[in-house]
Motif scaffolding. Structure first.
Motif, PDB file in Angstrom:
ATOM      1  N   MET A  44       0.818  -1.206   0.000  1.00 32.61           N
ATOM      2  CA  MET A  44       0.000   0.000   0.000  1.00 32.61           C
ATOM      3  C   MET A  44       0.858   1.265   0.000  1.00 32.61           C
ATOM      4  SD  MET A  44      -2.937  -1.195   2.734  1.00 32.61           S
ATOM      5  CE  MET A  44      -3.766   0.397   2.656  1.00 32.61           C
ATOM      6  N   TYR A  45       1.982   1.234   0.694  1.00 36.80           N
ATOM      7  CA  TYR A  45       2.820   2.431   0.839  1.00 36.80           C
ATOM      8  C   TYR A  45       3.627   2.720  -0.431  1.00 36.80           C
ATOM      9  CZ  TYR A  45       5.970   5.751   3.172  1.00 36.80           C
ATOM     10  OH  TYR A  45       6.675   6.879   3.536  1.00 36.80           O
ATOM     11  N   PHE A  46       4.267   1.685  -0.997  1.00 35.77           N
ATOM     12  CA  PHE A  46       5.146   1.880  -2.143  1.00 35.77           C
ATOM     13  C   PHE A  46       4.497   1.501  -3.476  1.00 35.77           C
ATOM     14  CE2 PHE A  46       8.319   1.287   1.319  1.00 35.77           C
ATOM     15  CZ  PHE A  46       9.036   2.471   1.147  1.00 35.77           C
ATOM     16  N   GLY A  47       3.473   0.651  -3.446  1.00 36.70           N
ATOM     17  CA  GLY A  47       2.868   0.181  -4.685  1.00 36.70           C
ATOM     18  C   GLY A  47       3.663  -0.890  -5.392  1.00 36.70           C
ATOM     19  N   TRP A  48       4.577  -1.540  -4.676  1.00 35.85           N
ATOM     20  CA  TRP A  48       5.390  -2.589  -5.279  1.00 35.85           C
ATOM     21  C   TRP A  48       4.555  -3.864  -5.456  1.00 35.85           C
ATOM     22  CZ3 TRP A  48       9.579  -1.656  -1.027  1.00 35.85           C
ATOM     23  CH2 TRP A  48      10.311  -0.493  -1.339  1.00 35.85           C
ATOM     24  N   PRO A  49       4.853  -4.691  -6.487  1.00 32.20           N
ATOM     25  CA  PRO A  49       4.171  -5.983  -6.625  1.00 32.20           C
ATOM     26  C   PRO A  49       4.424  -6.876  -5.416  1.00 32.20           C
ATOM     27  CG  PRO A  49       5.340  -5.415  -8.647  1.00 32.20           C
ATOM     28  CD  PRO A  49       5.779  -4.427  -7.603  1.00 32.20           C
ATOM     29  N   ARG A  50       3.462  -7.731  -5.112  1.00 33.21           N
ATOM     30  CA  ARG A  50       3.591  -8.580  -3.935  1.00 33.21           C
ATOM     31  C   ARG A  50       4.747  -9.560  -4.060  1.00 33.21           C
ATOM     32  NH1 ARG A  50      -1.799 -10.570  -0.874  1.00 33.21           N
ATOM     33  NH2 ARG A  50      -2.143  -8.339  -1.178  1.00 33.21           N
ATOM     34  N   ALA A  51       5.038 -10.003  -5.280  1.00 33.93           N
ATOM     35  CA  ALA A  51       6.173 -10.910  -5.465  1.00 33.93           C
ATOM     36  C   ALA A  51       7.478 -10.223  -5.096  1.00 33.93           C
ATOM     37  CB  ALA A  51       6.228 -11.399  -6.911  1.00 33.93           C
ATOM     38  N   HIS A  52       7.616  -8.930  -5.441  1.00 36.03           N
ATOM     39  CA  HIS A  52       8.838  -8.193  -5.108  1.00 36.03           C
ATOM     40  C   HIS A  52       8.975  -8.012  -3.597  1.00 36.03           C
ATOM     41  CE1 HIS A  52       9.027  -6.189  -9.372  1.00 36.03           C
ATOM     42  NE2 HIS A  52       9.112  -7.503  -9.394  1.00 36.03           N
ATOM     43  N   ILE A  53       7.851  -7.780  -2.933  1.00 35.07           N
ATOM     44  CA  ILE A  53       7.889  -7.611  -1.479  1.00 35.07           C
ATOM     45  C   ILE A  53       8.190  -8.947  -0.802  1.00 35.07           C
ATOM     46  CG2 ILE A  53       6.552  -6.930   0.550  1.00 35.07           C
ATOM     47  CD1 ILE A  53       4.955  -5.075  -1.329  1.00 35.07           C
ATOM     48  N   SER A  54       7.571 -10.015  -1.286  1.00 32.87           N
ATOM     49  CA  SER A  54       7.844 -11.340  -0.726  1.00 32.87           C
ATOM     50  C   SER A  54       9.316 -11.709  -0.892  1.00 32.87           C
ATOM     51  CB  SER A  54       6.969 -12.400  -1.408  1.00 32.87           C
ATOM     52  OG  SER A  54       5.598 -12.141  -1.206  1.00 32.87           O
ATOM     53  N   ALA A  55       9.925 -11.196  -1.965  1.00 33.71           N
ATOM     54  CA  ALA A  55      11.334 -11.501  -2.215  1.00 33.71           C
ATOM     55  C   ALA A  55      12.250 -10.899  -1.156  1.00 33.71           C
ATOM     56  CB  ALA A  55      11.745 -11.006  -3.599  1.00 33.71           C
ATOM     57  N   ILE A  56      11.801  -9.850  -0.448  1.00 39.21           N
ATOM     58  CA  ILE A  56      12.607  -9.305   0.642  1.00 39.21           C
ATOM     59  C   ILE A  56      12.854 -10.393   1.687  1.00 39.21           C
ATOM     60  CG2 ILE A  56      12.694  -7.608   2.514  1.00 39.21           C
ATOM     61  CD1 ILE A  56      10.893  -5.811   0.782  1.00 39.21           C
ATOM     62  N   ASN A  57      11.776 -11.048   2.093  1.00 35.90           N
ATOM     63  CA  ASN A  57      11.905 -12.136   3.054  1.00 35.90           C
ATOM     64  C   ASN A  57      12.705 -13.289   2.468  1.00 35.90           C
ATOM     65  OD1 ASN A  57      10.754 -13.359   5.729  1.00 35.90           O
ATOM     66  ND2 ASN A  57      10.385 -14.914   4.184  1.00 35.90           N
ATOM     67  N   SER A  58      12.463 -13.590   1.179  1.00 41.46           N
ATOM     68  CA  SER A  58      13.161 -14.707   0.542  1.00 41.46           C
ATOM     69  C   SER A  58      14.661 -14.465   0.487  1.00 41.46           C
ATOM     70  CB  SER A  58      12.609 -14.932  -0.869  1.00 41.46           C
ATOM     71  OG  SER A  58      11.256 -15.325  -0.824  1.00 41.46           O
ATOM     72  N   ILE A  59      15.065 -13.239   0.197  1.00 47.41           N
ATOM     73  CA  ILE A  59      16.490 -12.928   0.140  1.00 47.41           C
ATOM     74  C   ILE A  59      17.109 -13.041   1.531  1.00 47.41           C
ATOM     75  CG2 ILE A  59      18.123 -11.018  -0.223  1.00 47.41           C
ATOM     76  CD1 ILE A  59      16.412 -10.244  -2.656  1.00 47.41           C
ATOM     77  N   GLY A  60      16.358 -12.655   2.563  1.00 45.76           N
ATOM     78  CA  GLY A  60      16.846 -12.853   3.922  1.00 45.76           C
ATOM     79  C   GLY A  60      17.078 -14.323   4.228  1.00 45.76           C
ATOM     80  N   LEU A  61      16.193 -15.183   3.727  1.00 44.37           N
ATOM     81  CA  LEU A  61      16.345 -16.616   3.955  1.00 44.37           C
ATOM     82  C   LEU A  61      17.505 -17.198   3.156  1.00 44.37           C
ATOM     83  CD1 LEU A  61      12.556 -17.545   3.983  1.00 44.37           C
ATOM     84  CD2 LEU A  61      14.096 -17.460   5.935  1.00 44.37           C
ATOM     85  N   VAL A  62      17.719 -16.662   1.945  1.00 45.94           N
ATOM     86  CA  VAL A  62      18.910 -17.061   1.193  1.00 45.94           C
ATOM     87  C   VAL A  62      20.156 -16.664   1.977  1.00 45.94           C
ATOM     88  CG1 VAL A  62      20.259 -16.640  -0.902  1.00 45.94           C
ATOM     89  CG2 VAL A  62      17.788 -16.964  -1.051  1.00 45.94           C
ATOM     90  N   GLY A  63      20.106 -15.494   2.617  1.00 44.02           N
ATOM     91  CA  GLY A  63      21.214 -15.066   3.468  1.00 44.02           C
ATOM     92  C   GLY A  63      21.465 -16.041   4.600  1.00 44.02           C
ATOM     93  N   ILE A  64      20.389 -16.530   5.243  1.00 52.79           N
ATOM     94  CA  ILE A  64      20.562 -17.517   6.307  1.00 52.79           C
ATOM     95  C   ILE A  64      21.207 -18.788   5.754  1.00 52.79           C
ATOM     96  CG2 ILE A  64      19.418 -18.916   8.062  1.00 52.79           C
ATOM     97  CD1 ILE A  64      17.218 -16.884   8.196  1.00 52.79           C
ATOM     98  N   ALA A  65      20.801 -19.178   4.537  1.00 56.26           N
ATOM     99  CA  ALA A  65      21.368 -20.381   3.921  1.00 56.26           C
ATOM    100  C   ALA A  65      22.867 -20.238   3.721  1.00 56.26           C
ATOM    101  CB  ALA A  65      20.673 -20.645   2.584  1.00 56.26           C
ATOM    102  N   VAL A  66      23.281 -19.110   3.150  1.00 49.89           N
ATOM    103  CA  VAL A  66      24.701 -18.876   2.896  1.00 49.89           C
ATOM    104  C   VAL A  66      25.456 -18.707   4.211  1.00 49.89           C
ATOM    105  CG1 VAL A  66      26.376 -17.317   1.834  1.00 49.89           C
ATOM    106  CG2 VAL A  66      24.242 -17.856   0.639  1.00 49.89           C
ATOM    107  N   GLY A  67      24.912 -17.859   5.088  1.00 48.65           N
ATOM    108  CA  GLY A  67      25.584 -17.599   6.353  1.00 48.65           C
ATOM    109  C   GLY A  67      25.595 -18.795   7.271  1.00 48.65           C
TER     110      GLY A  67
END
Length: 402
Positions: A44-67
């Motif tokens: 609602m605030y930025f108007g970004w697609p939901r897939a792009h917003i969900s990818a924020i969490n997904s990238i964090g999880l990829v970070g956990i995988a690597v780290g």
């Protein structure tokens, strides 16, 4: 003197276990699915697609995988307390900086750091440490520690939803960062290795490896990729699903919270079950439960139905990760346990990332969550097939050895 030290050892392991449960609840409660409360506000605030917003969490999880891999190898060599302190400080600062972000790439970068250093330092090393303190009843102990994570995964998005409504998403993220620092840094100081006591008798030897780690680690890694792809879907997309179906706001976090409260019981139950029937059997039982029920969420149409179905699913889902963690402990040598846990869980976090991202992708593609949850069931089926194959091969070799 030795008996006194053993008594102290026995008491302090419960301190470590309590600290581990709370650490996992705070850190992983946010990194795994706590961001689900921010999906709709950021849309609602930025108007970004939901897939792009969900990818924020997904990238964090990829970070956990690597780290997780890097921190797991580090925890085999240096003090777990040091690893945890680095993780706690990194996670706290990343959340504070995210509260001031206004570009998508900034969220991606900060959540990758939060996952790689924060999540990587506060999961695999902590789980391995708990297993080291509990030579007997390790399944139950790991189940209790991971139950703390389940509590956090329910409370964090639930409380964050109301916090966002009260303060806005920026102040909510900043508040989470401050709370993480105040809680996780002191807890990190508790995370010390168990003492090696000389008792005059030989220490119990680890069971011989019937399947080489070069085979078992890749097999379990692919299996975990499937189970975590499936479990990530309700964790990330149950709140948005309920908001769309039932037209509610922060109250949509209620069924998720109840699901994860029941997952606490599931994690403890399946941990104890692993001590009785074996870790792989326990893992298969929980995976079957999760796989059969996960697609049922798309058949629900009322808040009452979500309130009733969520805890039923949650109890079985909760046992899956306990089964994974106890199986890794049982099937890998002690001197490589932290790094092995990090490697297998890396694929688990990649599965979480894939499950969360594909949920947003198929919602944007179809305007509904049907394929999102069907894909979750398919991923669980793949996991069940691989774990079942590992069990059959291991059983045959055990019988041949006997």
């Amino acid at each position: 003197m030795i008996s006194q030290r053993l008594s102290t050892h026995a008491m302090y392991r419960w301190v470590v276990l309590a600290a581990a449960g709370l650490t996992l609840g705070v850190a992983m409660g946010f990194l795994v699915n706590g961001f689900s409360a921010f999906v709709v506000p950021l849309e609602m605030y930025f108007g970004w697609p939901r897939a792009h917003i969900s990818a924020i969490n997904s990238i964090g999880l990829v970070g956990i995988a690597v780290g997780g891999i890097a921190m797991g190898f580090a925890a085999d060599r240096i003090a777990t307390r040091t690893i945890c302190l680095i993780g706690a400080i990194s996670l706290s600062f990343a959340l504070l900086l995210a509260s001031m972000s206004d570009e998508l790439w900034q969220f991606y970068a900060l959540f990758f750091i939060a996952g790689a250093i924060g999540g990587g330092g506060l999961f695999a090393p902590v789980i391995a440490l708990v297993g080291g303190w509990f030579q007997k009843g390790a399944g139950l102990a790991i189940g209790i520690a991971s139950a703390g994570q389940a509590v956090g995964q329910g409370l964090v998005p639930f409380a964050t939803g109301y916090l966002i409504e009260l303060t806005g998403w920026q102040d909510a993220l900043a508040t989470l960062g401050i709370c993480a620092a105040c809680i996780l840094i002191p807890l990190s100081l508790v995370m010390i290795e168990p003492p090696k006591l000389a008792t005059g008798t030989a220490a119990p030897q680890h069971a011989p490896q019937l399947i080489s780690p070069k085979i078992i680690l890749p097999a379990m890694s692919v299996a975990v990729l499937g189970c975590c792809t499936g479990m990530a879907v309700p964790l990330m997309h149950l709140v948005p699903l309920i908001q769309g179906v039932c037209g509610v706001g922060a109250a949509a976090g209620g069924p998720l919270l109840l699901m994860l409260v029941f997952a606490v019981g599931g994690r403890i139950f399946f941990g104890g079950l692993a001590d009785k029937i074996g870790p792989l059997r326990s893992w298969m039982a929980a995976t079957t439960w999760q796989t059969v029920l996960v697609s049922g969420f798309i058949l629900l149409g009322t808040m009452q139905a979500f309130w009733l179905f969520a805890p039923l699913y949650g109890f079985g889902y909760g046992g899956v990760m306990t089964g994974v963690l106890v199986s890794v402990r049982a099937l890998t040598p002690p001197e490589r346990r932290a790094s092995a846990t990090g490697i297998v869980l890396a694929f688990g976090w990649l599965g979480h990332a894939l499950g969360g991202w594909q949920g947003g992708f198929f919602f944007d593609l179809t305007g509904a969550y049907d394929w999102t949850y069907i894909n979750a069931a398919l991923a669980g089926t793949i996991n069940l097939f691989i774990v079942g194959t590992i069990f059959i091969v291991l059983r045959k070799r055990q019988l041949a050895t006997a």
